[in-house]
Design an enzyme around this catalytic site. Structure first.
Site, PDB file in Angstrom:
ATOM      1  N   ASP A   1      64.632  29.372  54.845  1.00  0.00           N
ATOM      2  CA  ASP A   1      64.509  27.945  55.157  1.00  0.00           C
ATOM      3  C   ASP A   1      64.073  27.223  53.886  1.00  0.00           C
ATOM      4  O   ASP A   1      62.882  27.211  53.563  1.00  0.00           O
ATOM      5  CB  ASP A   1      63.459  27.721  56.247  1.00  0.00           C
ATOM      6  CG  ASP A   1      64.037  27.754  57.649  1.00  0.00           C
ATOM      7  OD1 ASP A   1      65.070  27.107  57.870  1.00  0.00           O
ATOM      8  OD2 ASP A   1      63.451  28.419  58.514  1.00  0.00           O
TER       9      ASP A   1
ATOM     10  N   ARG B   1      60.032  27.743  51.735  1.00  0.00           N
ATOM     11  CA  ARG B   1      59.450  29.082  51.771  1.00  0.00           C
ATOM     12  C   ARG B   1      59.255  29.599  50.341  1.00  0.00           C
ATOM     13  O   ARG B   1      58.231  30.167  50.015  1.00  0.00           O
ATOM     14  CB  ARG B   1      60.357  30.049  52.542  1.00  0.00           C
ATOM     15  CG  ARG B   1      60.656  29.592  53.967  1.00  0.00           C
ATOM     16  CD  ARG B   1      59.460  29.635  54.885  1.00  0.00           C
ATOM     17  NE  ARG B   1      59.824  29.218  56.246  1.00  0.00           N
ATOM     18  CZ  ARG B   1      59.503  28.052  56.788  1.00  0.00           C
ATOM     19  NH1 ARG B   1      58.786  27.167  56.100  1.00  0.00           N
ATOM     20  NH2 ARG B   1      59.865  27.758  58.022  1.00  0.00           N
TER      21      ARG B   1
ATOM     22  N   ARG C   1      62.367  15.509  58.201  1.00  0.00           N
ATOM     23  CA  ARG C   1      63.305  16.555  57.788  1.00  0.00           C
ATOM     24  C   ARG C   1      64.743  16.039  57.833  1.00  0.00           C
ATOM     25  O   ARG C   1      65.639  16.667  57.262  1.00  0.00           O
ATOM     26  CB  ARG C   1      63.153  17.776  58.685  1.00  0.00           C
ATOM     27  CG  ARG C   1      61.780  18.437  58.624  1.00  0.00           C
ATOM     28  CD  ARG C   1      61.632  19.477  59.717  1.00  0.00           C
ATOM     29  NE  ARG C   1      62.589  20.553  59.564  1.00  0.00           N
ATOM     30  CZ  ARG C   1      62.971  21.354  60.554  1.00  0.00           C
ATOM     31  NH1 ARG C   1      62.511  21.161  61.785  1.00  0.00           N
ATOM     32  NH2 ARG C   1      63.834  22.326  60.332  1.00  0.00           N
TER      33      ARG C   1
ATOM     34  N   LYS D   1      72.124  22.242  60.311  1.00  0.00           N
ATOM     35  CA  LYS D   1      71.382  22.475  61.551  1.00  0.00           C
ATOM     36  C   LYS D   1      70.878  21.142  62.108  1.00  0.00           C
ATOM     37  O   LYS D   1      70.773  20.170  61.354  1.00  0.00           O
ATOM     38  CB  LYS D   1      70.215  23.442  61.308  1.00  0.00           C
ATOM     39  CG  LYS D   1      69.204  22.965  60.247  1.00  0.00           C
ATOM     40  CD  LYS D   1      68.220  24.057  59.912  1.00  0.00           C
ATOM     41  CE  LYS D   1      67.212  23.568  58.886  1.00  0.00           C
ATOM     42  NZ  LYS D   1      66.291  24.620  58.451  1.00  0.00           N
ATOM     43  N   HIS D   2      70.627  21.022  63.396  1.00  0.00           N
ATOM     44  CA  HIS D   2      70.639  22.026  64.451  1.00  0.00           C
ATOM     45  C   HIS D   2      71.680  21.559  65.463  1.00  0.00           C
ATOM     46  O   HIS D   2      71.404  20.626  66.239  1.00  0.00           O
ATOM     47  CB  HIS D   2      69.281  22.143  65.107  1.00  0.00           C
ATOM     48  CG  HIS D   2      68.143  22.360  64.142  1.00  0.00           C
ATOM     49  ND1 HIS D   2      67.562  21.331  63.419  1.00  0.00           N
ATOM     50  CD2 HIS D   2      67.489  23.491  63.767  1.00  0.00           C
ATOM     51  CE1 HIS D   2      66.590  21.822  62.656  1.00  0.00           C
ATOM     52  NE2 HIS D   2      66.524  23.133  62.859  1.00  0.00           N
TER      53      HIS D   2
ATOM     54  N   HIS E   1      60.326  25.041  69.350  1.00  0.00           N
ATOM     55  CA  HIS E   1      59.480  26.188  69.020  1.00  0.00           C
ATOM     56  C   HIS E   1      58.511  26.480  70.175  1.00  0.00           C
ATOM     57  O   HIS E   1      58.174  27.636  70.441  1.00  0.00           O
ATOM     58  CB  HIS E   1      58.636  25.917  67.770  1.00  0.00           C
ATOM     59  CG  HIS E   1      59.411  25.861  66.499  1.00  0.00           C
ATOM     60  ND1 HIS E   1      60.019  24.722  66.044  1.00  0.00           N
ATOM     61  CD2 HIS E   1      59.673  26.815  65.567  1.00  0.00           C
ATOM     62  CE1 HIS E   1      60.618  24.967  64.894  1.00  0.00           C
ATOM     63  NE2 HIS E   1      60.434  26.229  64.586  1.00  0.00           N
TER      64      HIS E   1
ATOM     65  N   ASP F   1      69.383  29.529  66.115  1.00  0.00           N
ATOM     66  CA  ASP F   1      67.997  29.291  65.729  1.00  0.00           C
ATOM     67  C   ASP F   1      67.202  30.494  66.218  1.00  0.00           C
ATOM     68  O   ASP F   1      67.705  31.344  66.980  1.00  0.00           O
ATOM     69  CB  ASP F   1      67.492  27.973  66.333  1.00  0.00           C
ATOM     70  CG  ASP F   1      66.416  27.317  65.468  1.00  0.00           C
ATOM     71  OD1 ASP F   1      65.826  28.010  64.620  1.00  0.00           O
ATOM     72  OD2 ASP F   1      66.174  26.105  65.641  1.00  0.00           O
TER      73      ASP F   1
END
Length: 553
Positions: free
Chosen positions: A116, A124, A186, A216-217, A229, A298
């Site tokens: 990611d 990351r 984002r 995405k998404h 999540h 995902d």
């Protein structure tokens, strides 16, 4: 399982796309083309080959900065690859991530190594120090597609240096709901056309260096008020509204040649009650838009799957719905507590094996998915095209970009009673952090704003949760701070708690400045405060440095 060398699968020859439908169909079969349904599920396939074929569609995370024994064994037995999380990266050891990627490819040369890496809040590879590349909301606010493409190339360079061949970016969602808890900054913005233009630019930039982009998404997470999540997210829109406002950026990504798409765990009632990742109608919709690349789920450990059908059954249903690569998720997430990384992987592996053996999951479905994974791996292994056109050398041009300047130019200042620039460079700056939690996609981070300000100034950083009327008055009027300057950092101007903190500060320090790291209102003064407000469109190292530059530090 065997420990033999991985087998190279043949390039994808273009499986027939399932046709779209307007009514719900059974999850077990409606996403499978007739040509695949008519073949015998088990064929005459030896068990070791079947294990390799199942492995070829699984994409787990793992714990540690080196390759665990179980992961090496699975990679040698055909595992599709891995997804990196911040705990896999040790910034104290130069070259550690590249060495890790090399070790993974020593076990499986065709491994898809993903991360990611969106820039901005979600990183990351730069998790410890914060991203040096502006995020989508910054780039959308600036609205310079060439700069967005350059940001894509910068992300791709990070990935290539780390041995990563798939960046799980860009976010193609149109953030039309300001209460969205997981997309927000984002996304490039709330305007469909703007998001479409910048999604295409980001895809082109990332893939110019032969790193795969993953939009995405799908089919669009921008109008939800739940975080998938942690809960099942629903979109209260018709398909006509989805086609008008949320699908165009994904079409723009397809038209730009995007290598991969990631599905969303969202429910669109008109398509039925299955989350999009598990819904054959969603897979059919994507293929009917002309996409024949890699469809990735995902994470299967997210609540919309984990707390309903579970990751194992979720993997089976996702493949039946048209997915090609099953993202297992982060084994260090709080909701996987008590389970190790290997068991997270084996839960999915065992479920797929059982589904094939029972006849629920046809082997041709696995072969089709594995072919797309292998086709991507072969594409990413090719040498990048020279990034030079008509005398324009992108590498040379990108080297001159000051990303802090880019982020500063994107900032918007709503002027109130306070001055943005510091009047006294020797004053102690009070920074009150009023944010009320972290985005699950970004994960917890250090206070990059305090770090940026501290580089050239004394900063008294405090949390709003520790304040009350008495100590706040003492804090902003004490002799040490001279009553100025005071900054209040928020990430949601619609949060009642954060509005209350702003009002509390304004009552005792009317010249304070609000730093809004979340969504900016379309126009006019910031909601909930009369304070001068800097809208910086994100919370990352580069946006923090941009704010520090704006205030004159």
């Amino acid at each position: 399982m065997t420990s033999s060398d991985p087998r190279h699968l043949p390039p994808h020859s273009g499986a027939p796309s399932p046709s779209s439908a307007t009514t719900a169909q059974p999850l077990a079969t409606s996403g499978i083309p007739d040509s695949l349904q008519t073949e015998k599920s088990l064929e005459t396939i030896p068990s070791p080959e079947l294990a390799r074929l199942v492995n070829a569609v699984i994409w787990p995370g793992f714990v540690g900065t080196t390759v665990p024994t179980w992961l090496e064994r699975a990679l040698r037995n055909g595992l599709a690859g891995v997804v990196y999380f911040s705990h896999n990266i040790d910034p104290q050891i130069p070259g550690q991530v590249a060495a890790l990627s090399a070790a993974i490819r020593a076990a499986n040369p065709s491994a898809v190594v993903g991360v990611d890496e969106e820039g901005g809040n979600v990183t990351r590879l730069q998790a410890r120090d914060g991203s040096a590349i502006p995020g989508a909301a910054v780039l959308g606010a600036l609205d310079e597609p060439a700069t967005t493409a350059a940001a894509g190339r910068a992300i791709a360079r990070l990935c290539r240096a780390a041995g990563v061949n798939l960046s799980i970016a860009p976010v193609a969602d149109v953030n039309t709901n300001p209460l969205n808890p997981v997309i927000g900054v984002r996304a490039f913005g709330s305007d469909t056309q703007l998001v479409s233009v910048h999604t295409a630019a980001a895809v082109s930039g990332i893939q110019e260096l032969r790193v795969g982009a993953c939009a995405k998404h799908f089919p669009g997470h921008g109008d939800t008020v739940a975080d998938s999540h942690m809960d099942v997210a629903r979109v209260a829109l018709t398909m006509e509204q989805m086609r008008a406002h949320h699908l165009p950026p994904f079409q723009a990504a397809i038209d730009a040649g995007v290598a991969a798409m990631m599905s969303a765990h969202i429910i669109i009632p008109e398509l039925g009650e299955a989350p999009a990742t598990l819904n054959p109608l969603t897979g059919a919709l994507l293929r009917d838009m002309g996409f024949d690349g890699l469809l990735i789920t995902d994470a299967l450990d997210m609540a919309a799957v984990r707390a309903t059908v579970g990751p194992g059954e979720g993997g089976v249903l996702a493949l039946l719905a048209g997915a090609d690569l099953l993202c297992v998720g982060n084994p260090l997430n709080a909701y996987t507590s008590g389970r190790d990384d290997e068991s997270c992987y084996t839960e999915v592996f065992d479920a797929l094996m059982a589904a094939v053996e029972s006849g629920r999951l046809p082997v041709p479905v696995l072969r089709r998915a594995a072919q797309r994974v292998e086709t991507f791996a072969q594409w990413s292994a090719q040498t990048p095209h020279a990034a030079q056109t008509d005398g324009f050398d992108s590498a040379e041009a990108d080297a001159s970009i000051d990303w802090v300047d880019v982020a500063a130019r994107a900032c918007r200042i709503d002027q109130g009673t306070g001055a943005v620039e510091l009047a006294d460079p020797d004053a102690v700056l009070t920074l009150i952090d009023a944010r009320t939690g972290h985005n699950m996609a970004a994960g917890p981070t250090d206070n990059f704003m305090a770090q940026a300000l501290m580089e050239r100034h004394r900063v008294n950083a405090v949390s709003a949760s520790s304040l009350n009327a008495e100590n706040l008055s003492d804090l902003v009027s004490c002799e040490e701070s001279l009553g100025e300057p005071v900054f209040v950092m928020v990430d949601s101007l619609l949060s009642m708690n954060q509005q209350a903190t702003l009002a509390q500060v304004a009552a005792v320090a009317p010249h304070a400045v609000c730093i809004n790291t979340g969504l900016a209102p379309q126009s006019g003064p910031a909601i909930g405060t009369a304070l001068t407000t800097i809208h910086c469109h994100g919370f990352s190292a580069v946006t923090a440095q941009a704010v520090a530059r704006l205030v004159g530090i």
